[in-house]
Design an enzyme around this catalytic site. Structure first.
Site, mmCIF file in Angstrom:
data_model
loop_
_atom_site.group_PDB
_atom_site.id
_atom_site.type_symbol
_atom_site.label_atom_id
_atom_site.label_comp_id
_atom_site.label_asym_id
_atom_site.label_seq_id
_atom_site.Cartn_x
_atom_site.Cartn_y
_atom_site.Cartn_z
ATOM 1 N N SER A 88 0.925 -1.250 -0.059
ATOM 2 C CA SER A 88 0.048 0.026 0.105
ATOM 3 C C SER A 88 0.831 1.249 0.055
ATOM 4 C CB SER A 88 -1.006 0.063 1.253
ATOM 5 O OG SER A 88 -0.312 -0.001 2.355
ATOM 6 N N LYS A 98 -7.027 3.191 8.409
ATOM 7 C CA LYS A 98 -5.982 4.133 7.973
ATOM 8 C C LYS A 98 -6.684 5.684 8.111
ATOM 9 C CE LYS A 98 -3.696 1.303 4.614
ATOM 10 N NZ LYS A 98 -3.598 0.862 3.193
#
Length: 667
Positions: free
Chosen positions: A574, A617
């Site tokens: 990511s 996140k």
């Protein structure tokens, strides 16, 4: 003479034990196959010398068999409002988890309240009409048919809870109907009714799976009793089957504690097994009786301890099971957790099937990806993400502060925490997805107040905890909002990552120096992250003209990519987009906005691939003071599923290509 007398006493004691065990076996509610085995073992025991080791082993085994709750079950409290009230009072937030539990209860309520449907198959009109008349008065839904052929047509279209069928009919007889039902609807109960009653036909019917056998002429009360037993038996088996729930998320988010609340909401007994570090398969399946010190596995032992066959059994830390030469405990769990197999779970010590279908299994894990794939496939994963600041504040006010005031002995002079003080603890003294450190900080303040009360005279009024007192009791702040406090820099971009303790932010730094096109990667990067960095550099070099970077720039420089906190291992798919933005910032000499965070994986063609852990996140971005979070366009569905309060204070921007976000990130 004395020796002879002593021998007689031992023999009498042994006979007494055998008689007592025989009574216990008959009263234990064991299945007939298990009872038969227990009686054989008891017969062997009666022939053994009580002084031998085999006598003790066999005696212990029989006593264990009769002590198991073969047929003891608690009835579920199927009150949706009560369950919802218990869950809401004990746990703040966690709406997805609560809704799933309430759905489970709602299904059980519907199953138990539905009027059973009965199919009557008989070639005698008078029998069909009499049974139909009586059973409809009992609120059953009844369908009648006069032969097996018509019954087959009806059974192809719909399922019935109970089928009453005659044996001797023209064409397809009752045994054909029985086989059809058992082949298509295994849980349907079939009751055979016939005027041609014989021991052989009764035995044959039971062998083929019939629930009960009634001879004509019959008493209607006998039929009603058989139907009531069949309905009760079927509801028990249906209501207990279901998905294995897997609570997955960071530590301290309430996975284990909500298991106890589920048990209380259902009115079931609760047991917990910690699987962390288990290496021996025998911990799950038990040891065979041939071994010295043999004992059953943890699952059977916990069921015996609770005294019921249908507890809520929580298996903690299933992702931390180990594997070595002693076997694979995760594979041993397959039989116990699979709803299609666990009705006949065989523990090596018992060596007879035990029905686990009534047990409600809940497993917990920090990282579900670490669970064996075949095991994970049998579970329904419910994600426990971290808490927002607002949720943490409410949990502290409702649960943590009252709990710590009681535990630290301050019930007579309870300190009063202001909202500002709680927020200061959350923002400046903790950085976590869960609430464990928050509770520790509150406990620390309460202990220091308790110490002051003991050392000095008791104050007349309770203390009001302000932000200033928080700093006095806990010392200087431990965490800073690095994003909002830091300046915009060239080659430094904010990224969002997911860890087993929740979401977090990282800073990816890029620097160039005179050299020979070498790529240097530091910061304890895993293989996936190293490949992401190489792909990001290759993409920028192949599209340098688009970004306004001279092609010969790369020839004269070495490039160093570093992620701070080098002692912590970092890996995962990511960071590609974040690394690419750091390199573009470096080579275009444009500073990157520190309050803009990026997550996404980059391909060589510039496409942005979706990533996991979006909710965690976004929470990390809010905690760090990020103003804009840039996520892959394919993660739009994850963002839309988030509650509205999760999206407050953070602007969420979607990207499909790296070119879409250059001006958003760079000044």
């Amino acid at each position: 003479m004395g020796l002879f007398k002593k021998s007689n006493q031992i023999e009498e004691a042994s006979n007494t034990i055998v008689e007592e065990l025989s009574k216990k076996i008959s009263q234990s509610g064991m299945p007939s196959s298990v009872k038969e085995l227990a009686m054989k073992e008891l017969e062997l025991l009666s022939k053994m010398n009580p002084s031998t080791a085999e006598y003790t082993i066999t005696l212990t085994y029989i006593e264990y068999l009769v002590s198991l709750p073969w047929n003891v079950k608690t009835s579920d409290n199927l009150n949706l409002e009560r369950a919802e009230r218990i869950l809401n009072e004990r746990h703040y937030g966690l709406n997805d988890v609560k809704n799933r539990i309430l759905e489970h209860l709602a299904v059980k309520i519907l199953s138990s309240n539905r009027n059973p449907r009965i199919l009557i198959v008989d070639d005698e009109d008078i029998t069909r009409k009499n049974l139909e008349h009586v059973l409809k008065k009992e609120n059953y839904e009844v369908v009648t048919t006069k032969n097996g052929k018509e019954a087959f047509e009806i059974l192809d279209k719909q399922e019935f809870e109970i089928v009453l069928t005659d044996i001797k009919m023209e064409g397809l007889n009752g045994f054909a109907v029985l086989e059809k039902v058992k082949a298509k609807y295994p849980s349907t109960k079939v009751i055979m009714i016939t005027a041609y009653a014989a021991v052989d036909s009764a035995v044959e019917a039971i062998k083929r799976g019939a629930f009960h056998y009634i001879a004509k002429p019959f008493k209607i009360e006998e039929v009603k009793l058989a139907i009531n037993k069949a309905v009760e038996d079927r509801l028990t088996s249906i209501s207990t089957k279901g998905s294995i729930l897997c609570f997955a998320g960071p530590p301290g988010t309430g996975k284990t504690s909500i298991g106890k609340s589920i048990a209380d909401a259902l009115g079931r007994k609760f047991a917990r097994i910690s699987l962390g570090g288990i290496k021996d398969e025998a911990e799950i399946r038990g040891h065979r009786r041939t071994y010295a010190g043999a004992k059953p596995g943890r699952i059977i032992e916990e069921i015996r301890r609770t005294g019921v066959a249908n507890p809520v059994l929580m298996l903690d830390e299933i992702d931390k099971i180990c594997q070595d030469f002693k076997g694979d405990p995760a594979s041993a769990l397959l039989e116990a957790l699979d709803p299609e197999q666990n009705y006949a779970f065989i523990d090596h010590y018992l060596d007879v099937p035990f029905d686990l279908s009534g047990v409600m299994f809940i497993v917990t894990a920090n990282i579900p990806d670490n669970i064996q794939h075949a095991l994970l496939d049998r579970m329904e994963v419910i994600e426990f993400s971290g808490y927002t600041e607002e949720e943490k504040k409410n949990i502290a006010i409702r649960h943590l502060i009252p709990k710590q005031i009681t535990e630290q002995g301050l019930t007579e002079l309870p300190p009063e925490f202001s909202e500002e003080a709680i927020l200061k603890i959350i923002q400046e003294y903790t950085r976590e997805a869960g609430i464990r450190n928050l509770e520790r900080m509150i406990a620390t303040i309460c202990r220091k107040i308790a110490t002051e009360v003991v050392r000095e005279n008791k104050p007349k009024n309770s203390i009001k905890i302000t932000p200033e007192l928080v700093e006095k009791y806990l010392g200087p702040r431990r965490y800073f909002f690095e994003v909002t406090d830091a300046k915009n820099r060239v080659g430094v971009v904010t990224g969002l990552v997911w860890t087993e303790t929740g979401g977090d932010i990282i800073f990816i730094e890029a620097a160039k120096m005179r050299g020979k096109r070498e790529l240097i990667l530091t910061g304890s990067l895993g293989n996936v992250m190293k490949e992401s960095a190489q792909a990001a550099l290759s993409y920028i070099r192949s599209n340098s003209s688009f970004f306004g970077i001279p092609e010969d720039t790369f020839d004269a420089f070495d490039i160093h990519i570093h992620i701070p906190q080098g002692a912590i291992l970092k890996d995962g798919p990511s960071a590609g987009a974040t690394i690419a933005m750091a390199l573009i910032s470096l080579f275009t000499n444009r500073p990157a906005r520190r309050d803009v965070a990026v997550t996404g994986e980059l391909t060589l063609s510039g496409r942005i691939l979706p990533v996991g852990g979006i909710k965690e996140k976004i929470l990390a971005a809010k905690r760090a003071g990020v103003k804009t979070a840039i996520v892959p366009y394919r993660n739009k569905v994850d963002i839309e599923n988030l509650p509205e309060d999760f999206k407050k204070e953070v602007e969420i921007v979607f990207m499909e290509k790296i070119e879409d976000i250059v001006d958003k990130v760079l000044i």
